[in-house]
Design an enzyme around this catalytic site. Structure first.
Site, PDB file in Angstrom:
ATOM      1  N   HIS A 263       1.741   4.182   7.051  1.00  0.00           N
ATOM      2  CA  HIS A 263       1.485   4.865   5.774  1.00  0.00           C
ATOM      3  C   HIS A 263       1.962   6.314   5.852  1.00  0.00           C
ATOM      4  CE1 HIS A 263      -1.395   1.472   5.854  1.00  0.00           C
ATOM      5  NE2 HIS A 263      -0.997   1.361   4.594  1.00  0.00           N
TER       6      HIS A 263
ATOM      7  N   ASP B 108      -0.348   6.759  10.962  1.00  0.00           N
ATOM      8  CA  ASP B 108      -0.651   5.476  11.620  1.00  0.00           C
ATOM      9  C   ASP B 108       0.623   4.669  11.885  1.00  0.00           C
ATOM     10  OD1 ASP B 108       0.115   4.520   9.132  1.00  0.00           O
ATOM     11  OD2 ASP B 108      -1.810   3.560   8.670  1.00  0.00           O
TER      12      ASP B 108
ATOM     13  N   SER C  46       0.808  -1.221   0.000  1.00  0.00           N
ATOM     14  CA  SER C  46       0.000   0.000   0.000  1.00  0.00           C
ATOM     15  C   SER C  46       0.844   1.275   0.000  1.00  0.00           C
ATOM     16  CB  SER C  46      -0.916   0.027   1.225  1.00  0.00           C
ATOM     17  OG  SER C  46      -0.150  -0.076   2.416  1.00  0.00           O
TER      18      SER C  46
END
Lengths: 268, 268
Positions: free
Chosen positions: B246, B243, B66
């Site tokens: 990310h 977080d 991601s």
């Protein structure tokens, strides 16, 4: 030096890279370091480029049309420094450099560009999309639609209307935001895609008007057309903006570099 | 110098800005200029940084999870150098610098990161998402999910499985793409958000495994954790990754700068 530094030949690109770094360093020095009283370091780093427009705690607002909007997520527009709220254009790329290299400066950066807008439409939403944000620095890129929409018959404005409305917008901004620092960006097109001979010489009149406005209000002026005119000497126009109006990623990054360089330079 | 250059104190940031420019200049010189035979200029510009991994006409592929995906538009993934196809993370920001500063190089840049993926999932789609693209440079950032998904009970992998699968993936890549140049990026976390003490010391084992793989295959290694460890000395972890996993825009730009700096340096 900024313009020669923006040419695309290997020799001058080397200069450009150096100058871009100088501009960024000047931004660092002119803001964080001078605010810390390191005059000598500042002088050494910035040379004749002088102080930056952006200081610790600055609220920076990017305003304009689709080139600034660049697909930003408007539902997140109240969230400063948010990747999606900043779009995918020069505003995002300039913000990325500012935020990455000035962590302690606690900058607050917004993008409120809206696709298709002309200068009078900025005025219509200025209270909400500028004044209410209490920005310290307001950067505006507007004008391509003011002419484009006349060429396709959807608008009857003229360069005189553009300049009059632009001056009124900056008068109002300085009145309602005492001490605000303004950045006027040069409207630009590349000769490809939707941009044909019909655009000229009228388009040059809009560029000249933006420059007159910048001079009249003592703002920083970002010479985007000059930068792209140099870029196309060695790389085709479509590499920088496929339709001649909306920059590619490469074009947007060159814009961010030119913006950072100009905003770190003395106002003209 | 890369690591000290990545610290966040005003003094060393000044060095960092200089080094980042050097890395970018080295990329220019090590590719476009040396290919043009300007050995003297190349030497002057690159110093000990040596040649870049990316040359004229290079096809560059960013692969990972991601952090690489970063919301890319997968419907456009076959369109090289496309802003939306590149996402909004370090891959986009590194591509922007490469494309803006190397127009004549005619680079072809793809992003095929997919959120949530672990190294074995890269292997499952490697024919389609790597080999078929015939990349000259393959950059991989993988590993955080390999440990994260074990902490939340959704995966039973170990660091040994991660390293074994990673080595097998690079063996296969070098076999099927003779002459490919590989970049292994260091997995990283910041101590905030979802990242708590449960991650340690196991996470350090995954970082060490990635470094062993890079050394064993003679790839460029991008020390993202080292870079962020320096960054948090003066700016809180959440500024770089809310977080802990990310990156924010600021964190992604620091990653792009570190990536460009490493890829312009000699392979280790």
């Amino acid at each position: 030096m900024g313009e020669s530094g923006l040419t695309n030949s290997p020799a001058t690109r080397r200069e450009f890279l150096g100058h871009a770094a100088t501009a960024t360093a000047a931004l660092t020095a002119g803001t964080l370091l001078s605010s810390a009283g390191c005059a000598r370091s500042t002088a050494r780093l910035t040379g004749r480029q002088g102080g930056g427009l952006i200081g610790p705690g600055s609220v920076v607002l990017f305003q304009g049309d689709s080139i600034t909007d660049a697909g930003r997520d408007r539902r997140r527009e109240d969230t400063a420094n948010d990747t999606r709220a900043l779009g995918t254009g020069y505003a995002l790329l300039a913000a990325a450099a500012l935020l990455a290299n000035h962590g302690e400066a606690k900058l607050t950066i917004y993008n409120r560009g809206i696709s298709g807008h002309k200068v009078f439409q900025l005025a219509e939403r200025w209270d909400k999309d500028c004044i209410a944000l209490k920005p310290d620095v307001v950067s505006i890129l507007i004008g391509v639609n003011d002419i484009w929409h006349t060429l396709d018959g959807h608008y009857d404005g003229t360069v005189e209307v553009y300049e009059r409305d632009y001056r009124a917008l900056l008068e109002r901004t300085k009145r309602e935001l005492p001490g605000v620092r303004l950045v006027v960006c040069e409207p630009f097109v590349l000769r490809c895609g939707a941009v044909n001979d019909k655009w000229f010489p009228e388009f040059d009149g809009y560029r000249a008007a933006a420059r007159r406005v910048a001079t009249a209000f003592g703002t920083v002026f970002v010479p985007f057309q000059t930068m792209f005119d140099e870029a196309v000497r060695t790389t085709p126009p479509a590499y920088w903006a496929g339709d001649g109006v909306h920059p590619t990623l490469a074009g947007a990054q060159r814009m961010a570099q030119a913006w950072l360089q100009a905003v770190a330079s003395p106002t003209t």
